[in-house]
Design an enzyme around this catalytic site. Sequence first.
Site, PDB file in Angstrom:
ATOM      1  N   ALA A  98       0.785  -1.306  -0.010  1.00 34.99           N
ATOM      2  CA  ALA A  98       0.054   0.037  -0.147  1.00 34.99           C
ATOM      3  C   ALA A  98       0.867   1.261   0.200  1.00 34.99           C
ATOM      4  CB  ALA A  98      -1.015  -0.063   1.288  1.00 34.99           C
TER       5      ALA A  98
ATOM      6  N   GLY B 197       0.549  -5.046   0.984  1.00 31.62           N
ATOM      7  CA  GLY B 197      -0.591  -5.332  -0.028  1.00 31.62           C
ATOM      8  C   GLY B 197      -0.110  -5.862  -1.317  1.00 31.62           C
TER       9      GLY B 197
ATOM     10  N   GLU C 222      -0.697  -9.439  -0.545  1.00 33.54           N
ATOM     11  CA  GLU C 222      -2.045  -9.503  -0.206  1.00 33.54           C
ATOM     12  C   GLU C 222      -2.836  -9.473  -1.624  1.00 33.54           C
ATOM     13  OE1 GLU C 222      -2.137  -6.228   2.500  1.00 33.54           O
ATOM     14  OE2 GLU C 222      -3.334  -7.662   3.879  1.00 33.54           O
TER      15      GLU C 222
ATOM     16  N   GLU D 115       4.539  -5.050   6.998  1.00 34.91           N
ATOM     17  CA  GLU D 115       3.594  -4.071   7.503  1.00 34.91           C
ATOM     18  C   GLU D 115       4.218  -3.612   9.174  1.00 34.91           C
ATOM     19  OE1 GLU D 115       2.558  -6.526   5.859  1.00 34.91           O
ATOM     20  OE2 GLU D 115       0.799  -5.705   4.547  1.00 34.91           O
TER      21      GLU D 115
HETATM   22  N1  3HC Z   1       4.583   3.424   0.098  1.00 34.03           N
HETATM   23  C1  3HC Z   1       4.955   4.635  -0.542  1.00 34.03           C
HETATM   24  N2  3HC Z   1       6.021   4.763  -0.964  1.00 34.03           N
HETATM   25  C2  3HC Z   1       7.083   3.542  -1.063  1.00 34.03           C
HETATM   26  C3  3HC Z   1       6.574   2.428  -0.525  1.00 34.03           C
HETATM   27  C4  3HC Z   1       5.315   2.451  -0.192  1.00 34.03           C
HETATM   28  N3  3HC Z   1       5.061   1.317   0.476  1.00 34.03           N
HETATM   29  N4  3HC Z   1       7.571   1.693  -0.960  1.00 34.03           N
HETATM   30  C5  3HC Z   1       8.900   2.497  -1.403  1.00 34.03           C
HETATM   31  N5  3HC Z   1       8.228   3.690  -1.661  1.00 34.03           N
HETATM   32  C6  3HC Z   1       9.186   4.798  -2.163  1.00 34.03           C
HETATM   33  C7  3HC Z   1      10.202   5.229  -1.269  1.00 34.03           C
HETATM   34  O1  3HC Z   1       9.896   6.193  -0.490  1.00 34.03           O
HETATM   35  C8  3HC Z   1      11.267   5.686  -2.158  1.00 34.03           C
HETATM   36  O2  3HC Z   1      10.650   7.115  -2.743  1.00 34.03           O
HETATM   37  P1  3HC Z   1      11.598   8.239  -2.986  1.00 34.03           P
HETATM   38  O3  3HC Z   1      12.177   7.766  -4.206  1.00 34.03           O
HETATM   39  O4  3HC Z   1      10.684   9.614  -3.297  1.00 34.03           O
HETATM   40  O5  3HC Z   1      12.459   8.198  -1.945  1.00 34.03           O
HETATM   41  C9  3HC Z   1      10.894   4.945  -3.601  1.00 34.03           C
HETATM   42  O6  3HC Z   1       9.762   4.082  -3.274  1.00 34.03           O
HETATM   43  C10 3HC Z   1      12.016   3.960  -3.684  1.00 34.03           C
HETATM   44  O7  3HC Z   1      12.232   3.234  -2.417  1.00 34.03           O
HETATM   45  P2  3HC Z   1      13.422   2.659  -1.818  1.00 34.03           P
HETATM   46  O8  3HC Z   1      14.532   3.946  -2.110  1.00 34.03           O
HETATM   47  O9  3HC Z   1      13.308   2.277  -0.466  1.00 34.03           O
HETATM   48  O10 3HC Z   1      13.913   1.630  -3.058  1.00 34.03           O
HETATM   49  P3  3HC Z   1      14.842   0.244  -2.923  1.00 34.03           P
HETATM   50  O11 3HC Z   1      14.726  -0.190  -4.297  1.00 34.03           O
HETATM   51  O12 3HC Z   1      15.856   0.411  -1.988  1.00 34.03           O
HETATM   52  O13 3HC Z   1      13.776  -0.688  -2.104  1.00 34.03           O
HETATM   53  C11 3HC Z   1      11.784  -1.573  -1.732  1.00 34.03           C
HETATM   54  C12 3HC Z   1      12.514  -0.953  -2.521  1.00 34.03           C
HETATM   55  C13 3HC Z   1      12.310  -3.050  -1.035  1.00 34.03           C
HETATM   56  C14 3HC Z   1      10.316  -2.008  -2.221  1.00 34.03           C
HETATM   57  C15 3HC Z   1      11.413  -0.519  -0.293  1.00 34.03           C
HETATM   58  O14 3HC Z   1      10.996   0.498  -0.698  1.00 34.03           O
HETATM   59  C16 3HC Z   1      10.498  -0.943   0.592  1.00 34.03           C
HETATM   60  O15 3HC Z   1      10.890  -1.916   1.475  1.00 34.03           O
HETATM   61  N6  3HC Z   1       9.281  -0.600   0.742  1.00 34.03           N
HETATM   62  C17 3HC Z   1       8.106  -0.514   1.889  1.00 34.03           C
HETATM   63  C18 3HC Z   1       7.556  -1.896   1.821  1.00 34.03           C
HETATM   64  C19 3HC Z   1       6.452  -1.935   2.706  1.00 34.03           C
HETATM   65  O16 3HC Z   1       6.479  -1.667   3.909  1.00 34.03           O
HETATM   66  N7  3HC Z   1       5.120  -2.402   2.288  1.00 34.03           N
HETATM   67  C20 3HC Z   1       4.010  -2.262   3.033  1.00 34.03           C
HETATM   68  C21 3HC Z   1       3.121  -1.192   3.086  1.00 34.03           C
HETATM   69  S1  3HC Z   1       1.998  -1.074   4.157  1.00 34.03           S
HETATM   70  C22 3HC Z   1       0.796  -2.235   3.582  1.00 34.03           C
HETATM   71  O17 3HC Z   1       1.193  -2.816   2.294  1.00 34.03           O
HETATM   72  C23 3HC Z   1      -0.604  -2.188   4.102  1.00 34.03           C
HETATM   73  C24 3HC Z   1      -1.505  -3.203   3.415  1.00 34.03           C
HETATM   74  O18 3HC Z   1      -1.481  -4.363   4.368  1.00 34.03           O
HETATM   75  C25 3HC Z   1      -3.057  -2.872   3.472  1.00 34.03           C
END
Ligand code: 3HC
Length: 700
Positions: A59, A98, A101, A121
Site C-alpha cells: 500500500a 499489500g 496480499e 507492515e
Molecule cells: N509506499 C509509498 N512509497 C514507497 C513505498 C510504499 N509502500 N515503498 C517504497 N516507496 C518509495 C520510497 O519512499 C522511495 O521514494 P523516493 O524515491 O521518493 O525516496 C521509492 O519508493 C523507492 O524506495 P527505496 O528507496 O526504498 O527503493 P529500494 O529499491 O531500496 O527498495 C523496496 C524498494 C524494497 C520496495 C522498499 O522501498 C520497501 O521495503 N518498501 C516498503 C514496503 C512496505 O513496507 N510495504 C508495506 C506497506 S503497508 C501495506 O501494504 C498495508 C497493506 O497491508 C494494506
Amino acid sequence: MLLRSKKGRYGYVQLHNPPVNAIGREMRAALLDAVEWAESENLERVILSGEGHGFAAGADASEFDYAPEPPHLPDVLTRIEKSAVHWIAAIHGVALGGGAEIALACRYRVARPDAQIGFPEVILGVVPGAGGTQRLPRLVGVKAALSLIPTGKSMRGSDALNIRLVDALSEDPVSYAEMINSEWLDMAVPSGELNTGEAREEDFEEARKFASRKMPGQSAPAVAIDLLALASTTDLEEGMLEERRTFLHLREGTEAKALRHLFFAERGAKKPKTITAKPMDVATVAVVGGGTMGAGIAYAMLNAGLHVVLLETDPDAVERASSSIGNLLASSQKRGLISDQERQGMWSRLSATTDYAAASKAELAIEAVFESMDVKREVFKKLEAVVPRDAVLATNTSYLDVNEIAAGLDDPTRLIGLHFFAPAYIMKLLEIVRGDRTSDTALATGYALAKSLRKIPVVSGVCDGFIGNRILARYREAADTILMDGSNPWEIDEAMEDFGYAMGPYAAQDLSGLDIAHANRRRQDLTRNPLRRYIPIADRMVNEGRLGRKTSVGWYRYPGGNGKVIDPLVEDLVREEARFAGVARCEIAGEEVQRRLLLAMINEAANILWEGIAEKASDIDLVTVHGYGFPRNRGGLMHYADTLGVRKILEELSTLAAEDKIAWEPSPLFSELATTNTSIVDWRSEMPAANSTLMRSRRG
Ligand code: 3HC
Ligand code: NAI
C-alpha cells in the site's frame, strides 16, 4: 496505474506506478475496473504482473496520514478472489505487504526464484490490512504465517514455494501463467476458503517472545499474532473485518506515525537532492589503523566487494589487525552470513602492511588511528604522498576538528569525515562530515560509499562531536547533574529504559569504557565555559580505575566479567561527591529524570539544527535512532519533540533555565518555530545542502 491488454481469452494486467508500484487509491480503483473488464470480456484468466523492477511494494504508505478513500483494498481483493475469472499473480522482484496480499487473493501464484515476498507492515507499525493475516495462515498454515507477518521478514520465491506461499517457480512467470492448464485453475481453491490447520499454543508463545525481543516496545507484532490466532477461530469475512478495524486503528496511532516518519527519512537520506557532482569510482580503499574501528571498517569494505589495503604501524600491529579481520570473517561464516567462498574472496582482497606505498592505487583512504590531532595529521601527510592526486581522504575521528585536520593538507577540499559507529560492519549509521572546504566530489563519494556499504548516510557540519556525539555529551552531562542532585546511576538507567532505550546512559558508558569520555572532557577543559556547572563524579570513577566492563567495575559491578549488578560503593561515592560540592540531594522521580534528559537532548539538537550542523531534523532522528539507541517506535528525537509541541518545550526549557541559564537556555530555534507555528521536523526540511553557509550565518 494499470496496463491492460488481452490475447484471446487471456487478460494481461500490469501494475504500473513507478518506482515500486505502491498501491494507492487510483491503483485500487483501476484494479476494480480491471476485475469488471475481465468479467465483461468473458475472459478465462487474468495474468497480473508488475511493471518495472517488481510486482508491488505494498500500500502507498504516504496515504496513511489521510482518511482512507474507497475503493478499499480488502474489498478489491475480495472481488478478485470471488471473480468468475481466475486471476494469476506472476511475481518478479518485490511483492510486499499489500502487494503480497493481492497475490494471496489470486487463484494461483507463480514467482521468480529470486522474487522477494513478505509482509513488512509491522515495520511500519501496522498489520496487514487487506486480508494478509487471514488468507496467509489459510494458505501456508499458522506456524509459517507466524514466522512471516509478526516479524516483517520477507522470503525468496524459492523459499516461498517450500511453504506453498507460491504454487510454482519460473524465470518468466507471465509465460508460465499462460501455460497453466485451465482445469488445474478450475480446481485451485481460493486461499480464503482453506482451513488454517492446527494452531499450537507454543508456536504463538515463541512468536510473542521473538517479537518482544526483536521489536521491543512495539505493539503491532503482538497484535498481528492475535489476528493470526483469530484466523483459526473465525471465518474469513469476520476475520477480515477485525483485521481492517485493527489496521486502521494502528495506522493512526503515534507508533505507526513515528515508524512511517523514519521509513521516509531513511529513504530520503540516501538521495541528497543538491549534490550533483560525480563520485569517484572506488575499487580500492586504504584503511589506516586496524584497531577496533579500522578492522570493522575494513570488513565492511571487503563485504561490499572492495579491495582493502590496511596500513599499520609495525609488523605486530599488522598481524593483530589481520587476525582481527580474519576472526570477523570466520565468525560471519559461522553465523551463516557469508559462504566459505565469499569469505575466501574477501580475504583475498585484503592486504595488510606497514608500507604506505601499497596505497598508491587507492581512490579512497580512511584513517582510524588514535584520536590525536598530531597522529592524524601525520598520517594524512604520508597518505598525500602516495595516493592518487584525486583520491578522497577521510577521517573517522569522533570529535576532532575536521577543518583543522584539512588545514594540514595540500588539498583540503578532498577531506571528509566518515564517522562510522562500532561495530562498523553492523551499525547502519554513517555520519559524513562536511568540512568548510570539502568538495562536492568528496561528499558525493561519501554518499556513494554509504550506498555500497548499505549504510544510512547523514551529513554533519563541523562541531565538537558532530551531530550524534554532541547530543550524547549533553545527555551525559544532564544525567550527571541528576546523579549529583539525587539519583543513583541505576535509577537514571531504569527511567531511560522505561522510556524505551535498551540501555540507560550509565550501563552504556560501562560498555564503551569511561576512559573515552574522560579523555574527551580533558580535551575540552581549555574551551569549557568556566561558569558551566561541572560534575566531577565520572572523573573520580576513572581515577579509581572504574572504567566499566573492561575493568569489571564501573557504574555497576560485573562479577566474573559478565552480568551487571548494583554496586553500593558507587552510591557512597556519589553521596560523598555531593557532600564535597555542598549539594543537598533529594529524590528525583523517574518521569522527572526522563523529562530533563530528553529536554537536554532536544535543546542541543535544536541548536545543531539552528546552526546548520544538521541539514534537517529528520537527519537527527536517523542519527539518534541508528547510532544511539533512541527508541525507534518514538520516531527519533526530533519527531518525539514534535509530539511534545514546540510551545511546551519552550516553556519547560525556560523554567529549567531559571535554575541554570547556561545549561538550559532555550535554543533560538524554538522562538522562531513558536512564532511561525512550524513543527521541528518541517522546519527547512527541504533546505539544500549548498545553503548551509546561509544557515551558518544564522548562528546566534
Ligand atoms: N509506499 C509509498 N512509497 C514507497 C513505498 C510504499 N509502500 N515503498 C517504497 N516507496 C518509495 C520510497 O519512499 C522511495 O521514494 P523516493 O524515491 O521518493 O525516496 C521509492 O519508493 C523507492 O524506495 P527505496 O528507496 O526504498 O527503493 P529500494 O529499491 O531500496 O527498495 C523496496 C524498494 C524494497 C520496495 C522498499 O522501498 C520497501 O521495503 N518498501 C516498503 C514496503 C512496505 O513496507 N510495504 C508495506 C506497506 S503497508 C501495506 O501494504 C498495508 C497493506 O497491508 C494494506
Ligand atoms: P584503537 O586504539 O582500537 O585503534 C587504533 C589503531 O590505530 C591501532 O591499531 C594503532 O596501532 C593504529 N595506529 C596508530 N597510529 C597509527 C599510524 N600512524 N599509522 C597506522 N596505524 C596507526 O582505536 P579505535 O577505537 O579503533 O579508534 C580509532 C579512531 O576511530 C579514533 O579516531 C576514534 O575516535 C574513532 N572512533 C572510535 C569509535 C569507537 O567506538 N571505538 C567510534 C567511532 C569513531
